[in-house]
Design an enzyme around this catalytic site. Structure first.
Site, PDB file in Angstrom:
ATOM      1  N   ASP A  12       0.824  -1.206   0.000  1.00 48.20           N
ATOM      2  CA  ASP A  12       0.000   0.000   0.000  1.00 48.20           C
ATOM      3  C   ASP A  12       0.866   1.268   0.000  1.00 48.20           C
ATOM      4  O   ASP A  12       1.933   1.289   0.606  1.00 48.20           O
ATOM      5  CB  ASP A  12      -0.900  -0.023   1.251  1.00 48.20           C
ATOM      6  N   HIS A  29       2.830   3.859  -8.829  1.00 47.52           N
ATOM      7  CA  HIS A  29       2.686   2.429  -9.143  1.00 47.52           C
ATOM      8  C   HIS A  29       3.934   1.912  -9.849  1.00 47.52           C
ATOM      9  O   HIS A  29       4.400   0.807  -9.589  1.00 47.52           O
ATOM     10  CB  HIS A  29       1.449   2.201 -10.024  1.00 47.52           C
ATOM     11  N   LEU A 123      10.769 -20.504  -5.991  1.00 53.77           N
ATOM     12  CA  LEU A 123       9.938 -19.491  -5.322  1.00 53.77           C
ATOM     13  C   LEU A 123       8.585 -19.459  -6.009  1.00 53.77           C
ATOM     14  O   LEU A 123       8.504 -19.303  -7.230  1.00 53.77           O
ATOM     15  CB  LEU A 123      10.624 -18.111  -5.409  1.00 53.77           C
TER      16      LEU A 123
HETATM   17  C1  FPP Z   1      -1.965   0.082  -3.378  1.00 55.04           C
HETATM   18  O1  FPP Z   1      -1.491   1.395  -3.295  1.00 55.04           O
HETATM   19  C2  FPP Z   1      -1.367  -0.555  -4.524  1.00 55.04           C
HETATM   20  C3  FPP Z   1      -2.049  -1.041  -5.581  1.00 55.04           C
HETATM   21  C4  FPP Z   1      -3.518  -1.015  -5.683  1.00 55.04           C
HETATM   22  C5  FPP Z   1      -1.342  -1.613  -6.727  1.00 55.04           C
HETATM   23  C6  FPP Z   1      -0.131  -2.375  -6.386  1.00 55.04           C
HETATM   24  C7  FPP Z   1       0.653  -2.563  -7.604  1.00 55.04           C
HETATM   25  C8  FPP Z   1       1.983  -2.535  -7.673  1.00 55.04           C
HETATM   26  C9  FPP Z   1       2.893  -2.418  -6.534  1.00 55.04           C
HETATM   27  C10 FPP Z   1       2.608  -2.721  -8.966  1.00 55.04           C
HETATM   28  C11 FPP Z   1       2.935  -4.145  -9.049  1.00 55.04           C
HETATM   29  C12 FPP Z   1       2.602  -4.671 -10.309  1.00 55.04           C
HETATM   30  C13 FPP Z   1       2.890  -5.931 -10.655  1.00 55.04           C
HETATM   31  C14 FPP Z   1       2.880  -6.255 -12.063  1.00 55.04           C
HETATM   32  C15 FPP Z   1       3.276  -6.976  -9.689  1.00 55.04           C
HETATM   33  P1  FPP Z   1      -2.498   2.585  -3.440  1.00 55.04           P
HETATM   34  O2  FPP Z   1      -2.523   2.995  -4.852  1.00 55.04           O
HETATM   35  O3  FPP Z   1      -3.821   2.174  -2.874  1.00 55.04           O
HETATM   36  O4  FPP Z   1      -1.816   3.669  -2.584  1.00 55.04           O
HETATM   37  P2  FPP Z   1      -2.498   4.834  -1.748  1.00 55.04           P
HETATM   38  O5  FPP Z   1      -2.997   4.205  -0.481  1.00 55.04           O
HETATM   39  O6  FPP Z   1      -1.375   5.757  -1.515  1.00 55.04           O
HETATM   40  O7  FPP Z   1      -3.593   5.414  -2.586  1.00 55.04           O
END
Ligand code: FPP
Length: 225
Positions: A12, A29, A123
């Site tokens: 997150d 992201h 893994l």
């Molecule tokens: C939550 O942060 C994160 C997500 C909804 C997406 C997670 C995706 C990645 C880390 C990219 C990984 C991709 C692959 C291909 C494995 P948020 O956007 O909800 O953050 P916020 O709380 O700051 O809004």
């Protein structure tokens, strides 16, 4: 010392990280994906056999289309450009979640990647995409009823997406929020939970190793004393 078989992570804080750097949420992201790559590397080094990453929840469809499309594109590019590396590193990729809602193109590349890595054992990376724990449990119970079997804990477990995985030993959530967001609710009944203040793109090797080391010396009772 507790052995570590399975680490699950709620990654997150990407969106906030992007905005904090005066850029877009999508920029966050992209940075988040770099952290994913780092964590995979350390998990391999530490011989952790299972790593489950929450990349897209069933609730994430409520986000703006531009962000959803960006996340899907990120996944597609990741699989296109890193598949050979995953194969070389003996990584098995599995998607947990409902694949039906994805565009055909993405489904095809997901199936291809799963198939190409299915025999690997070093893994197991489980990417939770379009994943929601409550619906996973409901679907599991429906399957049991359809097969006219008795509903039991064992049967529910064996009809989840995660039926072939051990339960997570460790659940990490970054981003300074203490909630579970409908992630692996059944499977984390006895997991050790670590809430991390840092936003996911800032989470680094030393943060991960600190958690792994803390976990190793926790007294795990599983209901006993
Ligand atoms: C939550 O942060 C994160 C997500 C909804 C997406 C997670 C995706 C990645 C880390 C990219 C990984 C991709 C692959 C291909 C494995 P948020 O956007 O909800 O953050 P916020 O709380 O700051 O809004």
């Amino acid at each position: 010392m507790n052995p570590i078989k399975h680490v699950a992570i709620i990654m997150d804080g990407n969106g906030r990280w992007g905005l904090k750097h005066n850029k877009s949420r999508n920029h966050g992201h992209r940075a988040g994906l770099k952290t994913v790559e780092k964590i995979i590397k350390i998990s391999l080094k530490k011989k952790i056999p299972y790593l489950t990453l929450f990349a897209f929840s069933t609730e994430n469809w409520r986000r703006p289309k531009k962000e959803i499309n960006f996340l899907l594109k990120l996944l597609e590019n990741f699989l296109q450009t890193k598949l050979n590396q995953l194969i070389e590193q003996k990584i098995k990729l599995k998607i947990i979640g409902n694949k039906n809602k994805f565009p055909k193109r993405i489904k095809k590349i997901i199936n291809y990647s799963e198939n190409k890595t299915k025999k690997n054992k070093k893994l197991h990376i489980n990417l939770a995409i379009n994943y929601g724990s409550k619906s996973e449990i409901v679907e599991s119970i429906k399957k049991i009823i359809k097969k006219k079997q008795n509903v039991s804990e064992k049967k529910i477990t064996s009809n989840l997406y995660t039926s072939d995985l051990p339960n997570p030993d460790i659940l990490i959530r970054t981003g300074n929020t203490k909630r579970l967001s409908n992630f692996l609710l059944w499977q984390i009944a006895y997991s050790e939970i670590f809430f991390e203040k840092k936003l996911w793109p800032d989470f680094n090797e030393s943060d991960y190793l600190k958690i792994l080391n803390k976990f190793k010396i926790i007294k795990r009772n599983f209901g006993r004393i």
